[in-house]
Write a protein that holds these residues in place. Structure first.
Motif, PDB file in Angstrom:
ATOM      1  N   MET A   3      52.237  47.536  38.158  1.00 38.42           N
ATOM      2  CA  MET A   3      52.065  48.691  39.024  1.00 38.42           C
ATOM      3  C   MET A   3      50.893  49.556  38.547  1.00 38.42           C
ATOM      4  O   MET A   3      50.179  50.166  39.349  1.00 38.42           O
ATOM      5  CB  MET A   3      53.351  49.534  39.044  1.00 38.42           C
ATOM      6  N   LYS A   4      50.833  49.650  37.273  1.00 35.70           N
ATOM      7  CA  LYS A   4      49.759  50.478  36.706  1.00 35.70           C
ATOM      8  C   LYS A   4      48.410  49.911  37.062  1.00 35.70           C
ATOM      9  O   LYS A   4      47.476  50.649  37.391  1.00 35.70           O
ATOM     10  CB  LYS A   4      49.922  50.540  35.185  1.00 35.70           C
ATOM     11  N   GLN A   5      48.286  48.660  37.097  1.00 32.56           N
ATOM     12  CA  GLN A   5      47.020  48.020  37.439  1.00 32.56           C
ATOM     13  C   GLN A   5      46.696  48.217  38.901  1.00 32.56           C
ATOM     14  O   GLN A   5      45.532  48.439  39.281  1.00 32.56           O
ATOM     15  CB  GLN A   5      47.060  46.509  37.099  1.00 32.56           C
ATOM     16  N   PHE A  58      47.631  50.794  40.667  1.00 36.29           N
ATOM     17  CA  PHE A  58      47.257  52.198  40.838  1.00 36.29           C
ATOM     18  C   PHE A  58      45.791  52.420  40.437  1.00 36.29           C
ATOM     19  O   PHE A  58      45.041  53.102  41.131  1.00 36.29           O
ATOM     20  CB  PHE A  58      48.196  53.069  40.008  1.00 36.29           C
ATOM     21  N   LEU A  59      45.439  51.814  39.287  1.00 33.45           N
ATOM     22  CA  LEU A  59      44.061  51.973  38.806  1.00 33.45           C
ATOM     23  C   LEU A  59      43.086  51.330  39.779  1.00 33.45           C
ATOM     24  O   LEU A  59      41.976  51.842  40.015  1.00 33.45           O
ATOM     25  CB  LEU A  59      43.911  51.343  37.407  1.00 33.45           C
ATOM     26  N   CYS A  68      42.606  53.720  42.653  1.00 33.92           N
ATOM     27  CA  CYS A  68      41.764  54.866  42.264  1.00 33.92           C
ATOM     28  C   CYS A  68      40.296  54.472  42.243  1.00 33.92           C
ATOM     29  O   CYS A  68      39.416  55.221  42.686  1.00 33.92           O
ATOM     30  CB  CYS A  68      42.217  55.372  40.877  1.00 33.92           C
TER      31      CYS A  68
END
Length: 246
Positions: A1-3, A5-6, A9
């Motif tokens: 998920m973090k990837q 999101f990045l 962005c």
């Protein structure tokens, strides 16, 4: 998920810079309202004067070009060759504008003439400038008279008359007046030769008669006329002062 999101962005940042770059370079069509400018009255009069002056200058320039056109197309003058002389053209002098000089008139008098017919015959063929006939009293030869001079007194005159009668000369009469008043007239003759012949006859009889020519006055026709200096007349006239021709 973090990837994820990045990644989102990063995608938003890239979209932001792309929009910033290409959106700023694209011009925005803006419709500007065109409004008429305000012109003052003084500016309008000056503009009208400028237009009028420009028209006059254009007209004068066209007229100068029209006048200069014949000179531009005129035939060139022939060149003078070396060692040859160009003959100068004779220019005709302008006609005199002053008044013509008056003709010099010389006055003459001719006559007397017996009548107008004789006058007209005399005038025929003569280049006269003017003529002025007139009548004048003149003295003409009348006849010739033989006479004995006047006696010193009446007694001597009576004796002279008796002597003439004794010699057969009866046609005798005394002159009543004039230059030889008291003389005894012995005869009147129209022809001078006949008068001289009778005088010789009287001398043969011892009568010393004298002869005189009598004259009388009559109206005669004369002429005043004007002619040039070289008048080709044939005589019968004389020059008179110009005042007498008026």
């Amino acid at each position: 998920m973090k990837q994820v999101f990045l990644l989102l962005c990063l995608a938003n940042v890239l979209f932001f810079f792309w929009k910033l770059h290409f959106g700023a370079s694209t011009p925005v069509n803006q419709v500007q309202a065109v409004l008429p400018s305000i012109v003052l009255v003084a500016e309008r009069d000056a503009a009208l004067r400028s237009v009028a002056i420009s028209r006059v200058l254009d007209r004068d320039a066209a007229e100068l070009q029209r006048l200069a056109a014949p000179a531009a197309f005129a035939a060139p003058k022939p060149k003078q060759l070396a060692g040859t002389a160009v003959k100068s053209e004779k220019k005709s002098l302008p006609a005199a504008t002053g008044k013509p000089e008056p003709v010099r008139v010389i006055c003459y008098e001719a006559g007397p003439f017996s009548d107008d017919r004789e006058l007209q015959r005399w005038l025929r063929g003569k280049p006269l400038l003017f003529t002025k006939p007139f009548v004048r009293e003149t003295t003409v030869s009348a006849d010739y008279q033989l006479y004995l001079p006047p006696a010193k007194d009446a007694e001597q005159a009576r004796l002279n008359k008796l002597t003439l009668h004794a010699k057969g000369i009866d046609d005798v009469w005394m002159v009543p007046e004039g230059e030889i008043k008291g003389a005894l007239s012995l005869g009147v003759f129209v022809d001078r030769a006949r008068a001289l012949a009778f005088k010789e006859q009287l001398a043969a009889r011892g009568v010393r008669a004298e002869l005189r020519q009598r004259s009388k006055t009559r109206q005669a026709l004369f002429l005043h006329f004007g002619a040039a200096a070289a008048f080709p007349g044939s005589g019968g006239y004389q020059r008179i002062p110009a005042a007498d021709c008026k």
